[in-house]
Design a protein around this motif. Structure first.
Motif, short mmCIF file in Angstrom:
data_model
loop_
_atom_site.label_atom_id
_atom_site.label_comp_id
_atom_site.label_asym_id
_atom_site.label_seq_id
_atom_site.Cartn_x
_atom_site.Cartn_y
_atom_site.Cartn_z
N ARG A 76 0.82 -1.22 0.00
CA ARG A 76 0.00 0.00 0.00
C ARG A 76 0.85 1.26 0.00
N GLN A 77 2.16 1.10 -0.09
CA GLN A 77 3.04 2.26 -0.03
C GLN A 77 2.86 3.15 -1.26
N THR A 78 3.08 4.43 -1.09
CA THR A 78 2.95 5.39 -2.18
C THR A 78 4.10 5.22 -3.18
N GLY A 79 3.78 5.21 -4.46
CA GLY A 79 4.80 5.20 -5.50
C GLY A 79 5.26 3.83 -5.97
N ILE A 80 4.65 2.74 -5.47
CA ILE A 80 5.06 1.42 -5.95
C ILE A 80 4.67 1.27 -7.42
N ALA A 81 5.38 0.40 -8.12
CA ALA A 81 5.08 0.15 -9.53
C ALA A 81 3.88 -0.79 -9.64
N THR A 82 3.09 -0.62 -10.68
CA THR A 82 1.92 -1.46 -10.88
C THR A 82 1.89 -2.00 -12.30
N GLY A 83 1.26 -3.15 -12.46
CA GLY A 83 1.15 -3.77 -13.77
C GLY A 83 -0.05 -4.70 -13.82
N ASP A 84 -0.25 -5.31 -14.98
CA ASP A 84 -1.40 -6.19 -15.19
C ASP A 84 -1.01 -7.64 -14.92
N LEU A 85 -1.99 -8.40 -14.42
CA LEU A 85 -1.79 -9.81 -14.12
C LEU A 85 -2.84 -10.65 -14.83
N ASP A 86 -2.39 -11.74 -15.40
CA ASP A 86 -3.30 -12.74 -15.97
C ASP A 86 -2.79 -14.10 -15.50
N LEU A 87 -3.48 -14.69 -14.52
CA LEU A 87 -3.02 -15.95 -13.95
C LEU A 87 -3.02 -17.08 -14.97
N ALA A 88 -3.78 -16.93 -16.05
CA ALA A 88 -3.82 -17.95 -17.09
C ALA A 88 -2.73 -17.76 -18.14
N ASP A 89 -1.96 -16.69 -18.02
CA ASP A 89 -0.91 -16.40 -19.00
C ASP A 89 0.38 -16.02 -18.28
N PRO A 90 1.32 -16.97 -18.14
CA PRO A 90 2.58 -16.67 -17.44
C PRO A 90 3.38 -15.53 -18.06
N ASP A 91 3.05 -15.16 -19.31
CA ASP A 91 3.74 -14.02 -19.92
C ASP A 91 3.55 -12.75 -19.09
N SER A 92 2.41 -12.64 -18.38
CA SER A 92 2.18 -11.44 -17.57
C SER A 92 3.18 -11.36 -16.42
N LEU A 93 3.64 -12.52 -15.95
CA LEU A 93 4.67 -12.53 -14.90
C LEU A 93 6.01 -12.07 -15.46
N ILE A 94 6.31 -12.52 -16.68
CA ILE A 94 7.55 -12.09 -17.33
C ILE A 94 7.52 -10.59 -17.59
N ASP A 95 6.34 -10.08 -18.00
CA ASP A 95 6.20 -8.63 -18.20
C ASP A 95 6.41 -7.89 -16.88
N GLY A 96 5.94 -8.47 -15.78
CA GLY A 96 6.17 -7.85 -14.48
C GLY A 96 7.64 -7.78 -14.13
N LEU A 97 8.37 -8.86 -14.43
CA LEU A 97 9.82 -8.85 -14.21
C LEU A 97 10.49 -7.76 -15.04
N ALA A 98 10.07 -7.64 -16.28
CA ALA A 98 10.65 -6.62 -17.16
C ALA A 98 10.35 -5.22 -16.64
N LEU A 99 9.13 -5.03 -16.11
CA LEU A 99 8.77 -3.73 -15.54
C LEU A 99 9.65 -3.38 -14.37
N ALA A 100 9.87 -4.36 -13.48
CA ALA A 100 10.72 -4.12 -12.32
C ALA A 100 12.16 -3.81 -12.74
#
Length: 224
Positions: A76-100
């Motif tokens: 809940r901290q201010t300024g954390i990064a946010t992204g989209d999640l699709d539990l049926a598509d592991p690509d969304s996890l890879i996109d999260g890694l790339a975002l970080a």
């Protein structure tokens, strides 16, 4: 030539302000109940109360709202990064890694509920004899679960929000936790002396913050 002066700005992380409330619980029980119980009731209650406070603390450190002078969790901290999640598509996890990584963050852990982890593990490809996308042989290292090379912290203290699952990528080296009191247990044997009763009080006071807001990348599924 003389080296020119440089102005360097520093920031601070403030923890445990005087207004921050602790986690407190108090149970009153009669001496008759203690004497006649089959088990050591006082010891059992101590253990139970400390366990309950520990669960409440875990929930607060992860996802506390910070309202009414309570702990504001790292998700809940201010300024954390946010992204989209699709539990049926592991690509969304890879996109999260790339975002970080794009935010100059090297995540150390995944954080998710047991239900979200199960959904990710069940994703399959192909027809007929379908195969798991994530190899079941590589997802566990001893007693530690791993996903895309990172350890997975399983906690049901980051529940779905508005029917939307959440998964976080966290760099734990940028998470700080401060402790004032660690589950202090007191037996109050005089307070209710005129009732021939005692009290068991447990008090714990902690706080948490991020040294870098984008150390947390919170992926959220589209709500149903």
């Amino acid at each position: 030539a003389q080296i020119s002066d440089g102005d360097v700005a520093f920031d601070e992380v403030t923890l445990l302000p005087s207004t921050l409330k602790g986690l407190k619980v108090l149970v009153k029980l009669s001496n008759e109940l203690i004497r006649t119980s089959v088990v050591g009731l006082e010891s059992v209650l101590r253990t139970r109360l400390v366990t309950d406070v520990a669960h409440a603390l875990d929930a607060a450190l992860w996802d506390g709202t910070g309202t009414s002078n309570t702990i504001k969790g790292i998700l809940r901290q201010t300024g954390i990064a946010t992204g989209d999640l699709d539990l049926a598509d592991p690509d969304s996890l890879i996109d999260g890694l790339a975002l970080a990584q794009g935010n100059k963050v090297n995540p150390t852990h995944w954080v998710m509920t047991s239900a979200s982890f199960a959904e990710i593990r069940k994703v399959k490809v192909g027809t007929g004899d379908r195969r798991y996308v994530i190899d079941p042989q590589t997802i566990q290292n001893g007693t530690t679960f791993r996903l895309l090379g990172l350890p997975v912290i399983i906690t049901d203290n980051i529940p779905d929000e508005a029917a939307a699952a959440r998964v976080a990528l966290v760099d734990m080296s940028k998470v700080v936790v401060a402790r004032d009191v660690d589950a202090e247990v007191k037996i109050l044997d005089q307070t209710w002396g005129d009732y021939d009763s005692i009290g068991i009080r447990v008090v714990s006071r902690w706080d948490t913050a991020l040294l870098q807001p984008e150390a947390v990348t919170l992926l959220t599924e589209a709500g149903s």
